[in-house]
Write an enzyme that holds these catalytic residues in place. Structure first.
Site, PDB file in Angstrom:
ATOM      1  N   LYS A  26      31.024  41.206  40.646  1.00 33.91           N
ATOM      2  CA  LYS A  26      32.435  42.061  41.016  1.00 33.91           C
ATOM      3  C   LYS A  26      32.016  43.185  41.721  1.00 33.91           C
ATOM      4  CE  LYS A  26      35.075  45.093  37.177  1.00 33.91           C
ATOM      5  NZ  LYS A  26      34.992  45.933  36.163  1.00 33.91           N
TER       6      LYS A  26
HETATM    7  C1  E4P Z   1      37.625  46.767  33.884  1.00 33.69           C
HETATM    8  O1  E4P Z   1      37.221  45.844  35.179  1.00 33.69           O
HETATM    9  C2  E4P Z   1      37.254  48.215  34.140  1.00 33.69           C
HETATM   10  O2  E4P Z   1      35.777  48.038  34.534  1.00 33.69           O
HETATM   11  C3  E4P Z   1      37.662  48.541  32.950  1.00 33.69           C
HETATM   12  O3  E4P Z   1      38.545  48.358  33.394  1.00 33.69           O
HETATM   13  C4  E4P Z   1      38.240  50.277  34.154  1.00 33.69           C
HETATM   14  O4  E4P Z   1      38.432  50.996  31.720  1.00 33.69           O
HETATM   15  P1  E4P Z   1      38.173  52.411  31.650  1.00 33.69           P
HETATM   16  O5  E4P Z   1      39.118  53.143  33.381  1.00 33.69           O
HETATM   17  O6  E4P Z   1      38.487  52.604  30.700  1.00 33.69           O
HETATM   18  O7  E4P Z   1      36.882  53.070  32.110  1.00 33.69           O
END
Ligand code: E4P
Length: 217
Positions: free
Chosen positions: A83
């Site tokens: 990521k």
């Molecule tokens: C996924 O890849 C993200 O890290 C996650 O969905 C972020 O979610 P949030 O905005 O609720 O922290």
């Protein structure tokens, strides 16, 4: 639409995997903090639960260091998706790492133009954060629709991974638009099963059944 589980909570992932609800997992530094676990240990455990892509996020901000961290994370298991944040350096690292045949999830996407760049850099997944857009009165689902249109216009194969899902309606919204995947917190996945008419209907059936005096077993 595939379901990824947005958590580093191994017990929750295992429970959902037993129900066939886990096509992959996404984590991020905040979720690793919440788990209280070592990133390598917990990610290895998650990768053993599912064959699907498991996103593990770099924390370097300069391209060469992102590539080095990405290779280290990819060494944890064959199903790691590295990521990377949607910065210029993140795009450079994406190009290098996908060129090595690795899966890359480009994260922290908040605009259609960012998603276009990620696709051109060869991203396997693009993660538009819809909840965080809705939080500031912008249109998270609208962004998913725009990216779907752009990717379909040009045949980009980058998969749209709708992220920052906060409500059950977000799940139905992105499914209707045609997101390839939604990454959803475990508690929201459980809530998808709830409907008050299901509860009320079941209560009536059980009451009537008791009056018959019958047993099935
Ligand atoms: C996924 O890849 C993200 O890290 C996650 O969905 C972020 O979610 P949030 O905005 O609720 O922290």
């Amino acid at each position: 639409m595939k379901f990824f589980v947005d958590t580093a909570d191994v017990a929750a992932i295992r429970e959902l995997a037993e129900l066939g609800m886990v096509d992959g997992v996404t984590t991020n530094p905040s979720l690793i903090l919440k788990s209280g676990r070592d990133i390598v240990e917990v990610t290895r455990e998650i990768c053993a639960i599912t064959d699907g892509p498991v996103s593990a996020e770099v924390v370097a901000t300069e391209a060469a260091a992102m590539v080095a961290e990405g290779r280290r994370l990819a060494g944890i298991a064959p199903n790691i998706a590295i990521k990377l944040p949607l910065t210029w350096d993140g795009l450079k690292a994406c190009k290098v790492l996908t060129g090595e045949g690795r899966m890359v999830n480009v994260t922290l996407c908040f605009s259609a133009n960012q998603a276009l760049l990620a696709a051109k850099a060869g991203a396997t997944f693009i993660s538009p954060f819809i909840g965080r857009l809705d939080d500031i009165n912008l249109d998270g689902a609208g962004l998913i629709a725009d990216i779907r249109t752009i990717y379909d216009n040009y045949g980009f194969r980058t998969q749209i991974l709708a992220a920052s899902i906060r409500t059950v309606n977000h799940v139905a919204d992105v499914a209707k638009i045609g997101a390839d995947i939604a990454t959803v917190p475990p508690e929201i996945i459980r809530k998808l099963a709830h409907h008050p008419l299901t509860d009320a209907g079941l209560a009536t059936f059980l009451k009537d059944w008791a009056k018959t005096g019958q047993k099935i077993l």
